[in-house]
Enzyme design. Structure first.
Site, PDB file in Angstrom:
ATOM      1  N   ASP A 197       0.814  -1.224   0.000  1.00  0.00           N
ATOM      2  CA  ASP A 197       0.000   0.000   0.000  1.00  0.00           C
ATOM      3  C   ASP A 197       0.840   1.264   0.000  1.00  0.00           C
ATOM      4  O   ASP A 197       0.340   2.341  -0.303  1.00  0.00           O
ATOM      5  CB  ASP A 197      -0.971  -0.001   1.188  1.00  0.00           C
ATOM      6  N   ASP A 248       9.068 -11.805  -5.288  1.00  0.00           N
ATOM      7  CA  ASP A 248       9.016 -12.622  -4.076  1.00  0.00           C
ATOM      8  C   ASP A 248      10.037 -12.110  -3.054  1.00  0.00           C
ATOM      9  O   ASP A 248      11.243 -12.135  -3.295  1.00  0.00           O
ATOM     10  CB  ASP A 248       9.332 -14.063  -4.498  1.00  0.00           C
ATOM     11  N   GLY A 249       9.541 -11.691  -1.911  1.00  0.00           N
ATOM     12  CA  GLY A 249      10.412 -11.119  -0.904  1.00  0.00           C
ATOM     13  C   GLY A 249      11.441 -12.085  -0.351  1.00  0.00           C
ATOM     14  O   GLY A 249      12.567 -11.689  -0.033  1.00  0.00           O
ATOM     15  N   ASP A 267       6.510  -6.413   6.477  1.00  0.00           N
ATOM     16  CA  ASP A 267       5.089  -6.087   6.611  1.00  0.00           C
ATOM     17  C   ASP A 267       4.315  -7.289   6.074  1.00  0.00           C
ATOM     18  O   ASP A 267       3.798  -7.275   4.965  1.00  0.00           O
ATOM     19  CB  ASP A 267       4.851  -4.825   5.781  1.00  0.00           C
ATOM     20  N   SER A 268       4.219  -8.340   6.893  1.00  0.00           N
ATOM     21  CA  SER A 268       3.772  -9.652   6.402  1.00  0.00           C
ATOM     22  C   SER A 268       2.363 -10.014   6.836  1.00  0.00           C
ATOM     23  O   SER A 268       1.779  -9.362   7.697  1.00  0.00           O
ATOM     24  CB  SER A 268       4.720 -10.736   6.922  1.00  0.00           C
ATOM     25  N   SER A 269       1.872 -11.089   6.247  1.00  0.00           N
ATOM     26  CA  SER A 269       0.562 -11.619   6.632  1.00  0.00           C
ATOM     27  C   SER A 269       0.722 -12.608   7.780  1.00  0.00           C
ATOM     28  O   SER A 269       1.813 -12.812   8.307  1.00  0.00           O
ATOM     29  CB  SER A 269      -0.092 -12.297   5.441  1.00  0.00           C
TER      30      SER A 269
END
EC number: 2.5.1.16
Lengths: 400, 400
Positions: A197, A248-249, A267-269
């Site tokens: 974002d 892909d991080g 900043d992950s899920s």
């Protein structure tokens, strides 16, 4: 943004979209939250008919889907719905007056409301009243929804989980960024994993010492949607120091030069589904490798109220890998489950980092274009590391 | 317990039960939360048919209502409900296999779930999955419900608002009690207004210096229900120092001897409806009068995220009345709206009180019978006074 979906490294084509996890109404087991890691059920076990999400698929994932999917939730007055509950669930009126089936994710819980339910927080749900659905799309990785809420501004939802609302995003973005960056002198090179974002970028950009910001986000649709609907968040992309990589991080980090970053922000899920790796040792090892001596990492680390067992494991892993300091902080974010979110803050061996006493204050005058800070200040920085007794006991026993 | 209903002083018979405020589906105006006090709509404006709450009235308010109203929410598996939403809303199966209309407050939002909605937090709702309704009654003042939730333990609900859950009550009870009592040396005489569940008493009782605890709760049903269903909370009543008065807290305070208390704890409901008085000057004046010089008050003071305008007014009022110090603190309570609750902490003119630096630690060894503290510690005490920038600006401008 709390959520980022990562591909598994060994997959060359994009993976199939993750199983849809929202508006699931049942859990066959009742999790004891003290043993959550032992009882987590993979999302894929929850089979939901595609019909249930059929309306999501009608919108094209391209940006011009905005117009075609924008839908006013003009409906019969809701006290009528309450009086006549069953009839009101199924239908809604669109802008041009047609009666149509309400998008499933909005209709099945409270008519005209969005409800967030997940096996990560069984037995509870948080709901927001929807004024208008602004965007519905399906990227290669996830379902993306933007809606105008009645009282929380615009809301970004990925795979049924609220990522940000305009009303409270400041707390998450400011804390995940300034907790690490205000704890070291003169951060120059920063890596952001996830955060599509742009809110973390907006916050990193407040630091005049920063010379270069790499950002690796896997899902271009999230970037595009944020630029269109959340300009005050995506303003972070306008900073000339930002180098955005869509990818892909995990792979990005493995290929990063050793010792190249002052700070990494993850900043992950949540750790079920594709982001599971981000809570395990190999990932933390590659973060540690990419950091300079005395460099810092800040990673989203769930809720003290809901996920102490997961947190306990993360702390143990970090304690093994980060030879500097290992800390847990938390803050209030009303639209996240249980109203709080935590962060792991660790440093590599090298110059000592005392996260609890920030030494690099933000010069507000240098970042006027991004607006004033709404949430973060030096006092709340230190306060974030003070934990309730039930959590302190567990975390300190693992961290020391 | 957050909620307490007060009678108005000039009423001699009990007032009519307050309008039922839960599961309201619509708000005709969209509140701007920065101007909430200007747009608050009295609950009585929301007309709900009695039918809507008919099932609540079936249960007798006496304590033996437990047996007659206990109802297993055994239902068709809920994924079936999701697939066949409209049909599932209206019916449920009772323990003896009868199909019956589900109690309205549980059925109208999510079948088998309790949902909390209020004009105090428009546009959002928090829902808990119900395992079993343990008690439903109607006292002279309010509707009282106790249910077993799937993941938060037993839950006490008054007039549709969650007052406590077994899972997170520790945060509220410990903070509202120890923030004031740990800030003064040797508190001896304490007054609790509200707090009928007994949780504040449990916490006050941890202080060995305390010699006498007056408690004034208006609703005996809340006391009785708590003793029956929440023994770990109501254990506070077992302390021999407790003097329980069932009555109107406002009147009790007016009749209290001047300068007689070291500390007053106000465990009140929200400032719309009958508790409105508790957020206005005359009430604070009678609290100040009842306190000794350098005595302290702690009062429930809403959410920074939802009610800044109300808080601003409270701070202004307190600044006028309390000539010692005036402070705002906050803490995390997942099942309260926005996940946080705040407290006003004030002292009267006299020996200086520095609330931010507690000087009277709790001797854990002296209160083994009440179990160990789960949430409160000296660090989290100080941290509770660190406010986000958006709130700090407003509160400090009013408090100084």
């Amino acid at each position: 943004m709390k959520k980022m979906i990562f591909t598994l490294l060994h997959l060359s084509p994009p993976p199939p979209p993750p199983p849809l996890a929202y508006n699931i109404f049942s859990f066959t087991s009742h999790h004891n939250h003290h043993h959550l890691t032992k009882t987590l059920i993979p999302l894929s076990r929850f089979s939901l008919s595609r019909r249930f999400f059929g309306s999501l698929n009608r919108a094209t994932p391209a940006m011009d889907a905005k117009e075609s999917s924008a839908t006013d939730l003009k409906r019969p007055r809701e006290e009528e719905a309450a009086d006549n509950g069953s009839a009101a669930v199924a239908s809604m009126e669109t802008e041009n007056g047609d009666q149509t089936k309400e998008p499933a994710c909005f209709s099945t819980v409270i008519p005209g409301w969005f409800s967030e339910m997940s096996p990560m927080w069984p037995g509870e749900a948080h709901s927001l009243k929807v004024e208008k659905v602004l965007f519905q799309g399906k990227s290669d990785y996830q379902d993306v929804i933007v809606f105008q809420s009645a009282t929380y501004g615009k809301v970004l939802v990925l795979d049924g989980v609220i990522q940000l609302t305009e009303r409270d995003e400041c707390a998450y973005q400011e804390m995940i960024t300034h907790l690490p960056l205000c704890s070291i002198p003169n951060p120059k090179k920063v890596l952001v994993i996830g955060g599509g974002d742009g809110g973390v970028l907006r916050e990193v950009a407040r630091h005049p010492s920063v010379e270069h910001i790499d950002m690796c986000e896997i899902d271009k649709m999230v970037v595009d949607v944020s630029k269109q609907f959340f300009p005050d968040v995506a303003i972070g992309y306008e900073d000339p120091r930002v180098n955005l990589v869509i990818g892909d991080g995990v792979a990005f980090l493995k290929n990063a030069a050793e010792g190249s970053y002052d700070a990494v922000i993850v900043d992950s899920s949540d750790p079920i589904g594709p982001a599971k790796e981000l809570f395990e040792k190999p990932f933390f090892q590659s973060v540690a490798r990419a950091l300079r001596p005395g460099g810092v990492v800040c990673t989203q680390a769930e809720s003290l109220w809901l996920h102490m067992d997961i947190i306990e494991d993360i702390v143990s892993n970090c304690r093994e890998i980060f030879k500097g300091s290992v800390n847990y902080a938390w803050t209030s974010v009303p639209t996240y489950p249980s109203g709080v979110i935590g962060f792991m803050l660790c440093s590599t061996e090298g110059p000592e980092v005392d996260f609890k006493h920030p030494l690099n204050p933000i010069d507000e005058s240098s970042s006027k274009s991004n607006g004033p800070l709404k949430f973060y200040n030096a006092e709340i920085h230190s306060a974030a590391f003070c934990l309730p007794s039930f959590a302190k006991k567990v975390i300190e026993s693992k961290a020391n």
